[in-house]
Design a protein around this motif. Structure first.
Motif, PDB file in Angstrom:
ATOM      1  N   ALA A   1      42.688  43.442  54.236  1.00  9.33           N
ATOM      2  CA  ALA A   1      43.746  43.054  53.452  1.00  9.33           C
ATOM      3  C   ALA A   1      43.794  41.602  53.126  1.00  9.33           C
ATOM      4  CB  ALA A   1      45.099  42.935  54.816  1.00  9.33           C
ATOM      5  N   LEU A   2      43.317  40.643  53.527  1.00 13.66           N
ATOM      6  CA  LEU A   2      43.179  39.296  53.169  1.00 13.66           C
ATOM      7  C   LEU A   2      42.383  39.415  51.755  1.00 13.66           C
ATOM      8  CD1 LEU A   2      42.827  37.179  56.314  1.00 13.66           C
ATOM      9  CD2 LEU A   2      44.698  37.083  54.742  1.00 13.66           C
ATOM     10  N   HIS A   3      41.260  40.138  51.979  1.00 15.83           N
ATOM     11  CA  HIS A   3      40.253  40.040  50.765  1.00 15.83           C
ATOM     12  C   HIS A   3      40.968  40.666  49.494  1.00 15.83           C
ATOM     13  CE1 HIS A   3      36.313  39.904  52.981  1.00 15.83           C
ATOM     14  NE2 HIS A   3      36.692  38.632  52.779  1.00 15.83           N
ATOM     15  N   ASN A   4      41.821  41.656  49.916  1.00 19.58           N
ATOM     16  CA  ASN A   4      42.616  42.466  48.752  1.00 19.58           C
ATOM     17  C   ASN A   4      43.697  41.488  48.085  1.00 19.58           C
ATOM     18  OD1 ASN A   4      41.195  44.892  49.214  1.00 19.58           O
ATOM     19  ND2 ASN A   4      42.873  45.670  50.340  1.00 19.58           N
ATOM     20  N   GLU A   5      44.263  40.827  49.127  1.00 21.59           N
ATOM     21  CA  GLU A   5      45.290  39.864  48.218  1.00 21.59           C
ATOM     22  C   GLU A   5      44.772  38.669  47.574  1.00 21.59           C
ATOM     23  OE1 GLU A   5      48.709  36.572  50.019  1.00 21.59           O
ATOM     24  OE2 GLU A   5      47.640  37.795  51.456  1.00 21.59           O
ATOM     25  N   LEU A   6      43.345  38.211  47.890  1.00 20.15           N
ATOM     26  CA  LEU A   6      42.780  37.283  47.150  1.00 20.15           C
ATOM     27  C   LEU A   6      42.119  37.731  45.730  1.00 20.15           C
ATOM     28  CD1 LEU A   6      40.616  35.588  50.077  1.00 20.15           C
ATOM     29  CD2 LEU A   6      42.239  34.298  48.658  1.00 20.15           C
ATOM     30  N   ILE A   7      41.954  39.168  45.808  1.00 16.09           N
ATOM     31  CA  ILE A   7      41.322  39.752  44.567  1.00 16.09           C
ATOM     32  C   ILE A   7      42.291  39.938  43.662  1.00 16.09           C
ATOM     33  CG2 ILE A   7      40.556  42.065  43.647  1.00 16.09           C
ATOM     34  CD1 ILE A   7      38.976  42.153  46.456  1.00 16.09           C
ATOM     35  N   LEU A   8      43.504  40.128  44.168  1.00 16.47           N
ATOM     36  CA  LEU A   8      44.812  40.512  43.155  1.00 16.47           C
ATOM     37  C   LEU A   8      44.983  39.001  42.771  1.00 16.47           C
ATOM     38  CD1 LEU A   8      46.829  43.002  45.439  1.00 16.47           C
ATOM     39  CD2 LEU A   8      45.344  43.500  43.085  1.00 16.47           C
ATOM     40  N   GLN A   9      45.137  38.016  43.628  1.00  8.18           N
ATOM     41  CA  GLN A   9      45.469  36.818  42.961  1.00  8.18           C
ATOM     42  C   GLN A   9      44.485  36.084  42.074  1.00  8.18           C
ATOM     43  OE1 GLN A   9      45.966  34.734  46.705  1.00  8.18           O
ATOM     44  NE2 GLN A   9      47.669  35.601  47.205  1.00  8.18           N
ATOM     45  N   HIS A  10      43.525  36.605  42.029  1.00  8.31           N
ATOM     46  CA  HIS A  10      42.339  35.964  41.040  1.00  8.31           C
ATOM     47  C   HIS A  10      42.051  36.830  39.812  1.00  8.31           C
ATOM     48  CE1 HIS A  10      41.908  33.320  44.599  1.00  8.31           C
ATOM     49  NE2 HIS A  10      41.785  32.408  43.488  1.00  8.31           N
ATOM     50  N   ARG A  11      42.858  37.914  39.513  1.00 11.55           N
ATOM     51  CA  ARG A  11      42.491  39.008  38.582  1.00 11.55           C
ATOM     52  C   ARG A  11      42.465  38.316  37.351  1.00 11.55           C
ATOM     53  NH1 ARG A  11      45.731  44.385  38.837  1.00 11.55           N
ATOM     54  NH2 ARG A  11      44.926  44.541  36.709  1.00 11.55           N
ATOM     55  N   ASP A  12      43.181  37.266  36.987  1.00 13.10           N
ATOM     56  CA  ASP A  12      42.887  36.603  35.629  1.00 13.10           C
ATOM     57  C   ASP A  12      41.777  35.910  35.336  1.00 13.10           C
ATOM     58  OD1 ASP A  12      43.680  34.727  37.752  1.00 13.10           O
ATOM     59  OD2 ASP A  12      44.899  33.483  36.596  1.00 13.10           O
ATOM     60  N   LEU A  13      41.016  35.457  36.510  1.00 11.51           N
ATOM     61  CA  LEU A  13      39.664  34.859  36.318  1.00 11.51           C
ATOM     62  C   LEU A  13      38.605  36.047  35.833  1.00 11.51           C
ATOM     63  CD1 LEU A  13      38.350  32.109  37.090  1.00 11.51           C
ATOM     64  CD2 LEU A  13      37.894  32.997  39.167  1.00 11.51           C
ATOM     65  N   ALA A  14      39.115  37.091  36.425  1.00 10.59           N
ATOM     66  CA  ALA A  14      38.018  38.347  35.907  1.00 10.59           C
ATOM     67  C   ALA A  14      38.301  38.697  34.373  1.00 10.59           C
ATOM     68  CB  ALA A  14      37.896  39.319  36.928  1.00 10.59           C
ATOM     69  N   ASP A  15      39.559  38.766  34.143  1.00 10.01           N
ATOM     70  CA  ASP A  15      39.908  39.144  32.831  1.00 10.01           C
ATOM     71  C   ASP A  15      39.630  37.998  31.865  1.00 10.01           C
ATOM     72  OD1 ASP A  15      41.390  41.265  33.957  1.00 10.01           O
ATOM     73  OD2 ASP A  15      43.413  40.143  33.888  1.00 10.01           O
ATOM     74  N   SER A  16      39.623  36.758  32.154  1.00  7.15           N
ATOM     75  CA  SER A  16      39.238  35.599  31.215  1.00  7.15           C
ATOM     76  C   SER A  16      37.732  35.802  30.779  1.00  7.15           C
ATOM     77  CB  SER A  16      39.246  34.366  31.683  1.00  7.15           C
ATOM     78  OG  SER A  16      38.963  33.978  32.797  1.00  7.15           O
ATOM     79  N   VAL A  17      36.866  36.078  32.069  1.00  6.50           N
ATOM     80  CA  VAL A  17      35.368  36.264  31.748  1.00  6.50           C
ATOM     81  C   VAL A  17      35.056  37.418  30.980  1.00  6.50           C
ATOM     82  CG1 VAL A  17      33.181  36.487  33.130  1.00  6.50           C
ATOM     83  CG2 VAL A  17      35.027  34.944  34.061  1.00  6.50           C
ATOM     84  N   ALA A  18      35.815  38.563  31.395  1.00  6.23           N
ATOM     85  CA  ALA A  18      35.448  40.063  30.541  1.00  6.23           C
ATOM     86  C   ALA A  18      35.578  39.733  28.946  1.00  6.23           C
ATOM     87  CB  ALA A  18      36.366  40.949  31.191  1.00  6.23           C
ATOM     88  N   ALA A  19      36.737  38.853  28.854  1.00  8.93           N
ATOM     89  CA  ALA A  19      37.241  38.787  27.356  1.00  8.93           C
ATOM     90  C   ALA A  19      35.957  38.062  26.612  1.00  8.93           C
ATOM     91  CB  ALA A  19      38.603  37.968  27.353  1.00  8.93           C
ATOM     92  N   ALA A  20      35.262  37.476  27.201  1.00 12.93           N
ATOM     93  CA  ALA A  20      34.057  36.736  26.426  1.00 12.93           C
ATOM     94  C   ALA A  20      32.960  37.583  25.898  1.00 12.93           C
ATOM     95  CB  ALA A  20      33.523  35.667  27.518  1.00 12.93           C
ATOM     96  N   TYR A  21      33.038  38.714  26.495  1.00 16.96           N
ATOM     97  CA  TYR A  21      32.117  39.575  26.256  1.00 16.96           C
ATOM     98  C   TYR A  21      32.445  41.129  25.215  1.00 16.96           C
ATOM     99  CZ  TYR A  21      29.067  37.548  29.637  1.00 16.96           C
ATOM    100  OH  TYR A  21      28.438  36.667  30.661  1.00 16.96           O
ATOM    101  N   ALA A  22      33.826  40.832  24.859  1.00 15.75           N
ATOM    102  CA  ALA A  22      34.399  41.904  24.200  1.00 15.75           C
ATOM    103  C   ALA A  22      33.779  41.637  22.731  1.00 15.75           C
ATOM    104  CB  ALA A  22      35.963  41.519  24.089  1.00 15.75           C
TER     105      ALA A  22
END
Length: 271
Positions: free
Chosen positions: A25-46
């Motif tokens: 549950a704690l991991h899931n919360e941390l993942i949801l709170q840092h999704r913008d970090l993953a989105d910004s990295v993925a955008a660099a490869y578009a």
């Protein structure tokens, strides 16, 4: 929304000490709170040929791995740990799983090197470099550099059903292979030839494989040219009978000779 760094470290510390459902549950919360970090990295490869949704999903996988591995006792900043992890996950995906037709690893690596060298070489030459110039700069053969330059099309090859000049791409590249019909004819003819005796096979071989004139065949076999011609006609009628599965009329000899003559030479060579 990303938590303040101090709050995030507290969550990571609690997750490291938790077990089972609480840790998940704690991991899931941390993942949801840092999704913008993953989105910004993925955008660099578009880019061309890359699906943005796929890139985001791969970035989220990298984020999940980073959340599970991060130890606040070793590093105090999660983004500094997570960003390289996400980059690595996306690079592995692009290298191993994003190709419709996957080129060799060395060609993929050379493609990346070419992309880095090309701008500087273009600036130095004040023009676009030629293939030989690129090969010399990279210390590679022209053939492998050419493969690296063209392998991008392997990411998403054009469909054969794609529209092209009023039709479809398959209409341009596809065609009927006449050799298939020829192969079938040769198989049928081979079965018919097996019904001949050795003398008949020898006569066919001399006439249609070695292309000996009828007069020469007659001299070698002690026959007149007319006798050779008549015997060949009978053999061809016999072959026609075997192929068609019914008696052939006498007048079919000339037709059979014309139709079977060309194929007999090739078949006799393999018989």
């Amino acid at each position: 929304m990303t938590l303040p760094e101090s709050d995030a470290l507290d969550h990571f510390t609690k997750a490291r000490g938790a077990h089972g459902d609480l840790q998940q549950a704690l991991h899931n919360e941390l993942i949801l709170q840092h999704r913008d970090l993953a989105d910004s990295v993925a955008a660099a490869y578009a880019g061309q040929g890359r699906d943005r949704a796929d890139l985001r999903q791969v970035a989220y996988i990298g984020l999940i791995k980073a959340v599970r591995r991060f130890d606040p006792a070793i590093g105090r900043r999660f983004p500094a740990f997570a960003v390289p992890t996400i980059h690595g996950e996306i690079k592995r995906y692009l290298r191993d799983l994003s190709w419709m037709v996957r080129p060799p690893r060395e060609v993929q690596d050379l493609r990346t090197t070419v992309a880095k060298v090309y701008p500087s070489l273009t600036q130095r030459l004040a023009r676009e470099p030629s293939l030989p110039e690129l090969a010399r700069e990279l210390g590679q053969t022209e053939k492998i550099v050419s493969e690296a330059l063209t392998c991008h099309s392997s990411l998403q090859p054009d469909s054969l059903d794609a529209p092209f000049q009023g039709g479809f791409l398959a209409d341009v590249h596809g065609s009927i292979d006449g050799r298939l019909e020829q192969a079938e004819n040769l198989v049928v003819l081979a079965e018919a030839i097996r019904t001949l005796d050795d003398g008949e096979k020898d006569l066919l071989c001399r006439r249609y494989f070695h292309e000996e004139p009828q007069q020469v065949i007659g001299e070698r076999l002690g026959m007149t040219q007319m006798q050779v011609s008549r015997r060949l006609a009978k053999i061809l009628v016999k072959l026609q009978h075997e192929i068609l599965g019914r008696p052939a009329p006498a007048k079919a000899a000339a037709v059979a000779r014309a139709q079977a003559g060309a194929a007999v030479g090739a078949q006799t060579a393999s018989a």
